[in-house]
Write an enzyme that holds these catalytic residues in place. Structure first.
Site, short mmCIF file in Angstrom:
data_model
loop_
_atom_site.label_atom_id
_atom_site.label_comp_id
_atom_site.label_asym_id
_atom_site.label_seq_id
_atom_site.Cartn_x
_atom_site.Cartn_y
_atom_site.Cartn_z
N TYR A 17 53.58 37.99 31.49
CA TYR A 17 52.87 38.12 32.97
C TYR A 17 53.85 38.91 34.01
O TYR A 17 53.42 39.97 34.68
CB TYR A 17 52.53 36.77 33.40
CG TYR A 17 51.65 36.65 34.92
CD1 TYR A 17 50.50 37.33 34.85
CD2 TYR A 17 52.28 36.03 35.77
CE1 TYR A 17 49.83 37.12 36.26
CE2 TYR A 17 51.75 35.89 37.22
CZ TYR A 17 50.46 36.56 37.35
OH TYR A 17 49.65 36.47 38.54
N ALA A 25 53.99 42.64 33.19
CA ALA A 25 52.90 43.29 33.41
C ALA A 25 52.73 43.57 35.09
O ALA A 25 52.45 44.53 35.28
CB ALA A 25 51.60 42.38 32.90
N LYS A 26 53.27 42.38 35.70
CA LYS A 26 53.34 42.62 37.08
C LYS A 26 54.22 43.66 37.45
O LYS A 26 54.08 44.27 38.71
CB LYS A 26 53.47 41.50 37.80
CG LYS A 26 51.95 40.14 37.85
CD LYS A 26 50.78 40.99 38.07
CE LYS A 26 49.62 39.94 38.33
NZ LYS A 26 48.45 40.53 39.10
N SER A 37 52.21 39.31 41.93
CA SER A 37 52.75 38.11 41.85
C SER A 37 54.28 37.97 42.07
O SER A 37 54.86 38.99 41.81
CB SER A 37 52.39 37.28 40.66
OG SER A 37 53.22 36.12 40.27
N1 LIG Z 1 46.33 31.87 41.32
C1 LIG Z 1 47.50 32.11 41.48
O1 LIG Z 1 48.32 31.09 41.83
C2 LIG Z 1 48.16 33.39 41.54
C3 LIG Z 1 49.57 33.56 41.87
C4 LIG Z 1 49.97 34.82 42.19
C5 LIG Z 1 49.21 35.95 41.80
N2 LIG Z 1 47.95 35.79 41.34
C6 LIG Z 1 47.19 37.03 41.25
O2 LIG Z 1 46.18 37.01 41.92
C7 LIG Z 1 44.82 37.77 41.21
C8 LIG Z 1 43.78 36.72 41.20
O3 LIG Z 1 44.13 35.43 40.69
P1 LIG Z 1 43.10 34.28 40.68
O4 LIG Z 1 43.77 33.35 40.14
O5 LIG Z 1 42.08 34.40 41.81
O6 LIG Z 1 42.33 34.83 39.30
P2 LIG Z 1 41.07 33.94 38.51
O7 LIG Z 1 41.33 34.04 37.16
O8 LIG Z 1 40.67 32.77 39.24
O9 LIG Z 1 39.92 35.05 38.82
C9 LIG Z 1 39.96 36.42 38.43
C10 LIG Z 1 38.76 36.84 37.88
O10 LIG Z 1 38.71 38.07 37.20
C11 LIG Z 1 37.98 37.95 36.29
N3 LIG Z 1 38.23 38.91 35.02
C12 LIG Z 1 39.14 38.55 34.05
N4 LIG Z 1 39.30 39.51 33.20
C13 LIG Z 1 38.85 40.61 33.84
C14 LIG Z 1 38.71 41.90 33.29
N5 LIG Z 1 39.02 42.59 32.21
N6 LIG Z 1 37.72 42.78 34.14
C15 LIG Z 1 37.05 42.47 35.19
N7 LIG Z 1 37.21 40.93 35.43
C16 LIG Z 1 38.10 40.32 34.94
C17 LIG Z 1 37.55 36.72 35.69
O11 LIG Z 1 36.29 36.61 35.07
C18 LIG Z 1 37.76 35.91 36.92
O12 LIG Z 1 36.38 35.70 37.80
C19 LIG Z 1 45.54 37.87 39.81
O13 LIG Z 1 45.86 39.32 39.73
C20 LIG Z 1 46.51 37.11 39.75
O14 LIG Z 1 47.50 37.66 38.62
C21 LIG Z 1 47.35 34.53 41.40
#
Ligand SMILES: NC(=O)c1ccc[n+]([C@@H]2O[C@H](COP(=O)([O-])OP(=O)(O)OC[C@H]3O[C@@H](n4cnc5c(N)ncnc54)[C@H](O)[C@@H]3O)[C@@H](O)[C@H]2O)c1
Length: 248
Positions: free
Chosen positions: A160, A163-164, A146
């Site tokens: 967060y 961690a990232k 992120s």
């Molecule tokens: N959504 C955003 O705006 C955004 C922005 C920057 C980075 N990211 C990164 O993108 C990635 C995906 O984000 P997202 O928003 O699609 O996530 P999300 O929360 O919508 O979906 C992630 C999925 O991960 C699953 N999950 C949670 N804990 C888990 C575990 N311990 N083991 C296995 N699965 C697990 C959840 O059940 C969920 O279905 C993440 O790494 C997030 O940090 C997201």
């Protein structure tokens, strides 16, 4: 170009949003995909959608923070796909308790969640697949990160962001160790996605030069490139995928 047929991929947290987009994109380029999620029904739904469209996928539910469960899940994926994991995408990164808020307000019991899923989750998954990749002389590791890893904000993201940042450092060093074995390791740092909740998302979208938030299809396309045979000289990098909102 970008032909992944004959390859097997494991995408963590692929039961919805960005992870689901990654799983669908890899499958569309011919990879057989192990769709992981903590929630079995989510993994099954995404895997079922891929197979219904003619692709190859299996659901493998496990918790990426549990090393034994990861090892067992990877073994199951290998048995069901008939091939070791060539492509690992560690996308799971949002724990049930996101640990959001000003650091001074966060009790110590909440500090570990974001670190466990992002940093130890990456180590668990990499350790379960990397020996096979090195022995085969080919592998692709893609870590989803992120913008919060490298840019400070006042949005309560210190846990967060830590961690990232940590997992970006892990991947950077890993890339140097693995490069002679034909295994690349890169990080894709995302900007705000369409699924991000909150009243402020429209305001954030208006500030992005492309005037929109990221989609699962944007993320899937970038991962396909990083996972492809053509990206063999791309390793150790953090790529920003953010609509131009950060340009360094
Ligand atoms: N959504 C955003 O705006 C955004 C922005 C920057 C980075 N990211 C990164 O993108 C990635 C995906 O984000 P997202 O928003 O699609 O996530 P999300 O929360 O919508 O979906 C992630 C999925 O991960 C699953 N999950 C949670 N804990 C888990 C575990 N311990 N083991 C296995 N699965 C697990 C959840 O059940 C969920 O279905 C993440 O790494 C997030 O940090 C997201």
């Amino acid at each position: 170009m970008f032909d992944l047929s004959g390859r097997a991929a494991l995408v963590t947290g692929a039961g919805q949003n960005a992870g689901a987009g990654i799983a669908r994109a890899l499958a569309a380029r011919g990879a057989a995909v192990a769709v992981n999620d903590l929630v079995p029904e989510r993994a099954e739904a995404v895997s079922g959608g891929i197979t219904a469209s003619g692709g190859t996928a299996v659901p493998v539910a496990f918790d990426v923070t549990d090393l034994d469960a990861v090892r067992e899940g990877v073994a199951r994926a290998r048995a069901e796909l008939g091939r070791h994991v060539d492509i690992l995408v560690h996308n799971a990164g949002i724990p049930a308790d996101f640990g959001q808020g000003p650091f001074r307000t966060l009790a110590p019991g909440r500090w570990r969640g974001p670190v466990e899923i992002n940093l130890f989750g990456a180590m668990n998954c990499v350790s379960a697949v990397v020996d096979d990749m090195c022995e085969a002389g080919w592998g692709r590791i893609v870590q989803i990160s992120s913008g919060a890893a490298r840019t400070g904000s006042d949005q309560g993201l210190s846990l967060y962001g830590a961690a990232k940042s940590g997992v970006e450092g892990f991947i950077r060093h890993l890339s140097q160790e693995l490069a002679p074995s034909g295994v690349t390791a890169n990080t894709l740092a995302l900007g705000l996605q369409t699924n991000a909740a909150g009243d402020a998302t429209e305001v954030f979208a208006a500030k992005i030069p492309t005037r929109r938030l990221g989609t699962p299809e944007d993320v899937g396309a970038a991962v396909v490139y990083l996972a492809s045979p053509e990206a063999s000289w791309m390793t150790g990098q953090t790529l920003n995928l953010n609509g131009g909102s950060v340009t360094t």
